[in-house]
Design a protein around this motif. Structure first.
Motif, PDB file in Angstrom:
ATOM      1  N   VAL A 252     -15.538  55.486  40.762  1.00  0.00           N
ATOM      2  CA  VAL A 252     -15.603  54.221  41.494  1.00  0.00           C
ATOM      3  C   VAL A 252     -17.051  53.741  41.520  1.00  0.00           C
ATOM      4  N   VAL A 253     -17.245  52.471  41.217  1.00  0.00           N
ATOM      5  CA  VAL A 253     -18.563  51.842  41.325  1.00  0.00           C
ATOM      6  C   VAL A 253     -18.476  50.839  42.469  1.00  0.00           C
ATOM      7  N   CYS A 254     -19.390  50.967  43.435  1.00  0.00           N
ATOM      8  CA  CYS A 254     -19.343  50.145  44.646  1.00  0.00           C
ATOM      9  C   CYS A 254     -20.622  49.325  44.761  1.00  0.00           C
ATOM     10  N   ALA A 255     -20.466  48.030  45.051  1.00  0.00           N
ATOM     11  CA  ALA A 255     -21.619  47.142  45.235  1.00  0.00           C
ATOM     12  C   ALA A 255     -21.623  46.611  46.662  1.00  0.00           C
TER      13      ALA A 255
ATOM     14  N   THR B 214     -18.186  43.596  37.233  1.00  0.00           N
ATOM     15  CA  THR B 214     -17.390  44.220  36.180  1.00  0.00           C
ATOM     16  C   THR B 214     -18.095  45.494  35.739  1.00  0.00           C
ATOM     17  N   ILE B 215     -17.320  46.498  35.314  1.00  0.00           N
ATOM     18  CA  ILE B 215     -17.896  47.755  34.841  1.00  0.00           C
ATOM     19  C   ILE B 215     -17.445  47.978  33.398  1.00  0.00           C
ATOM     20  N   HIS B 216     -18.288  48.645  32.620  1.00  0.00           N
ATOM     21  CA  HIS B 216     -17.964  48.838  31.214  1.00  0.00           C
ATOM     22  C   HIS B 216     -18.674  50.071  30.677  1.00  0.00           C
ATOM     23  N   ALA B 217     -17.966  50.810  29.796  1.00  0.00           N
ATOM     24  CA  ALA B 217     -18.515  51.988  29.128  1.00  0.00           C
ATOM     25  C   ALA B 217     -18.102  51.934  27.663  1.00  0.00           C
ATOM     26  N   ALA B 218     -18.871  52.613  26.812  1.00  0.00           N
ATOM     27  CA  ALA B 218     -18.575  52.610  25.381  1.00  0.00           C
ATOM     28  C   ALA B 218     -17.216  53.246  25.104  1.00  0.00           C
TER      29      ALA B 218
ATOM     30  N   ILE C 181     -16.068  65.780  35.744  1.00  0.00           N
ATOM     31  CA  ILE C 181     -17.256  65.053  35.287  1.00  0.00           C
ATOM     32  C   ILE C 181     -18.369  65.152  36.320  1.00  0.00           C
ATOM     33  N   GLU C 182     -19.588  64.930  35.860  1.00  0.00           N
ATOM     34  CA  GLU C 182     -20.747  64.823  36.741  1.00  0.00           C
ATOM     35  C   GLU C 182     -21.393  63.460  36.513  1.00  0.00           C
ATOM     36  N   ILE C 183     -21.904  62.858  37.602  1.00  0.00           N
ATOM     37  CA  ILE C 183     -22.542  61.541  37.504  1.00  0.00           C
ATOM     38  C   ILE C 183     -24.021  61.693  37.809  1.00  0.00           C
ATOM     39  N   SER C 184     -24.854  61.309  36.851  1.00  0.00           N
ATOM     40  CA  SER C 184     -26.302  61.349  37.034  1.00  0.00           C
ATOM     41  C   SER C 184     -26.804  59.967  37.427  1.00  0.00           C
ATOM     42  N   GLU C 185     -28.080  59.895  37.778  1.00  0.00           N
ATOM     43  CA  GLU C 185     -28.686  58.627  38.187  1.00  0.00           C
ATOM     44  C   GLU C 185     -28.562  57.581  37.086  1.00  0.00           C
ATOM     45  N   GLY C 186     -28.218  56.374  37.476  1.00  0.00           N
ATOM     46  CA  GLY C 186     -28.061  55.302  36.504  1.00  0.00           C
ATOM     47  C   GLY C 186     -26.672  55.209  35.917  1.00  0.00           C
ATOM     48  N   GLY C 187     -25.729  56.022  36.448  1.00  0.00           N
ATOM     49  CA  GLY C 187     -24.346  55.940  35.981  1.00  0.00           C
ATOM     50  C   GLY C 187     -24.066  56.695  34.702  1.00  0.00           C
ATOM     51  N   ILE C 188     -24.814  57.773  34.429  1.00  0.00           N
ATOM     52  CA  ILE C 188     -24.559  58.599  33.241  1.00  0.00           C
ATOM     53  C   ILE C 188     -23.423  59.569  33.553  1.00  0.00           C
ATOM     54  N   ILE C 189     -22.335  59.449  32.812  1.00  0.00           N
ATOM     55  CA  ILE C 189     -21.144  60.283  33.006  1.00  0.00           C
ATOM     56  C   ILE C 189     -21.198  61.431  32.013  1.00  0.00           C
TER      57      ILE C 189
ATOM     58  N   VAL D 255     -21.728  59.528  28.543  1.00  0.00           N
ATOM     59  CA  VAL D 255     -21.647  58.097  28.291  1.00  0.00           C
ATOM     60  C   VAL D 255     -22.162  57.368  29.522  1.00  0.00           C
ATOM     61  N   LYS D 256     -22.743  56.200  29.332  1.00  0.00           N
ATOM     62  CA  LYS D 256     -23.265  55.419  30.457  1.00  0.00           C
ATOM     63  C   LYS D 256     -22.193  54.444  30.947  1.00  0.00           C
ATOM     64  N   LEU D 257     -21.888  54.509  32.238  1.00  0.00           N
ATOM     65  CA  LEU D 257     -20.974  53.553  32.866  1.00  0.00           C
ATOM     66  C   LEU D 257     -21.841  52.469  33.496  1.00  0.00           C
ATOM     67  N   ASP D 258     -21.868  51.310  32.871  1.00  0.00           N
ATOM     68  CA  ASP D 258     -22.751  50.230  33.316  1.00  0.00           C
ATOM     69  C   ASP D 258     -21.964  49.185  34.097  1.00  0.00           C
TER      70      ASP D 258
END
Length: 431
Positions: free
Chosen positions: A328-331, A270-274, A309-317, A284-287
């Protein structure tokens, strides 16, 4: 005669018990089925953010990717073989798909010299920033022209083509980023329904064995009187065997206690952001959370709209431009989850310091809008205007020159009329 009959009967039973393996369709028929499904959808219309393919996938948004994988899934169902998840990823966006194909060694860039094949995924970079914003399925290649079937082309499924002479960016080969080409031979050689047939064969084999046993039991048994020494010998052997068995069991028990547990594999995520609504400059962090807890997962973040948007390491949007961007978050290249971020212009007020008579007064004002933002507000994409300037500069110049010439002619005519009028007035006065 009886011996010959027995041999023939045994041969027939062996042939009957051998599982007859049915293999999947040929490579060409697999590709043809995929394209047949795709062509059958040409003309379907949704909206830019809604489609029946999104209903199937469980996510609504830009649907060029979901259309492509839906075609593979539907073709696999028709053929009775597994294509979805095996020959194409289970989901994601264009860039996560490229990552999936690259990890398997199935991705070819446009400059690699690879000739696209029927059924390949074709990835397109319309912005020229090196990332894919669109995907389709290759239909065929003829005379250097690449024919495709694509979803979400103006909210429709369309047949398109790309050539060196095509208009940029939507029909020129320079817009092609690369191709995802599945390992077709692996599917074509995979046996279908082998498990069911093997089970059936085992049942037949079991029933045959029962018949043989039944026949054997009907035969009269010739028993001999056991000797006392033979009985004692067999009892001793049995005791010895039991002792050896206990030792072996003890050894195996000891070994099993020392084996390490297999790693826990992620089954869900599951993915979640504030918040999913940002203003330009916000972050915002997409965790994410994988299930079961403690499962191993290699996670990657992907986005097709890098100008938003730009995505930094650790899912920072970080929001960089107005619009809606899909992340998209892929595992483990198997589990895909995605969400949309809506970015609007910053409405925050800034403090402006203006010195007056050596006293600093504070006034509040809004952030000054750029020309690009003003154009965006009235529905004009300035980036596309710049990228297509070769196609409208000359016509605009011609129109401008024509307008200038027309105005000049009108001015000359008006001046001539005025001069003529004055001459007439002068001649009347002199008379």
């Amino acid at each position: 005669m009886k011996r010959l009959t027995s041999v023939l009967l045994a041969a027939v039973m062996l042939l009957y018990m051998i599982p007859m393996t049915a293999y999947s369709a040929s490579t060409d028929s697999i590709k043809s089925t995929i394209l047949s499904v795709a062509h059958g959808e040409v003309g379907y219309q949704g909206t830019r953010q809604y489609s029946k393919y999104g209903e199937w996938y469980g996510y609504q948004g830009g649907w060029c990717t979901t259309f492509a994988i839906w075609c593979y899934h539907t073709a696999g169902d028709k053929l009775g073989t597994e294509l979805y998840g095996k020959m194409c990823p289970l989901g994601g966006n264009c860039n996560s798909m490229i990552s999936w194909f690259s990890n398997k060694g199935w991705y070819h860039t446009r400059g690699s010299g690879y000739t696209p094949q029927k059924g390949d995924f074709i990835f397109l970079d319309w912005s020229g920033n090196g990332s894919a914003q669109h995907v389709g399925i290759v239909d065929y290649v003829s005379g250097g022209v690449i024919h495709t079937v694509e979803g979400n082309c103006g909210a429709k499924v369309k047949e398109r083509q790309y050539s060196k002479s095509g208009n940029k960016p939507y029909s020129n080969v320079s817009a092609i980023l690369g191709y995802g080409s599945p390992n077709w031979s692996a599917v074509a050689s995979t046996p279908l329904k082998a498990k069911k047939q093997t089970t059936a064969a085992k049942k037949k084999q079991s029933s045959g064995a029962k018949k043989t046993t039944a026949k054997a039991t009907t035969k009269p048994k010739t028993t001999a009187k056991p000797k006392t020494t033979a009985t004692q010998s067999s009892t001793a052997k049995a005791k010895k065997a039991a002792t050896e068995k206990k030792k072996t069991t003890a050894k195996s028990t000891t070994k099993s206690t020392t084996t390490t547990a297999p790693p826990v594999v992620a089954k869900d995520m599951t993915i979640h952001a504030a918040t999913n609504e940002l203003e330009i400059g916000d972050s915002v962090k997409l965790d994410y959370t994988v299930k079961p807890n403690g499962a191993n997962a290699v996670v990657g973040y992907f986005c097709d709209d890098e100008n938003i948007i730009e995505i930094s390491e650790g899912g920072i949007i970080t929001a960089t431009g107005e619009g809606t961007a899909t992340v998209v978050v892929c595992a483990n290249d198997e589990i895909y989850r995605q969400c949309d971020f809506v970015v609007t212009e910053s409405k925050a007020e800034v403090t402006v310091h203006t010195p007056v008579d050596s006293v600093e007064k504070t006034t509040l004002g809004k952030v000054k809008k750029t020309a690009q933002q003003k154009l965006s507000e009235i529905g004009i994409n300035s980036e596309k205007l710049v990228s297509h300037k070769n196609y409208y500069i000359i016509p605009v110049c011609i129109i401008g020159a024509t307008a200038f010439l027309s105005l000049s002619i009108l001015a000359v005519k008006a001046l001539a009329k005025e001069i003529r009028k004055r001459k007439e007035e002068k001649s009347l006065t002199s008379d």
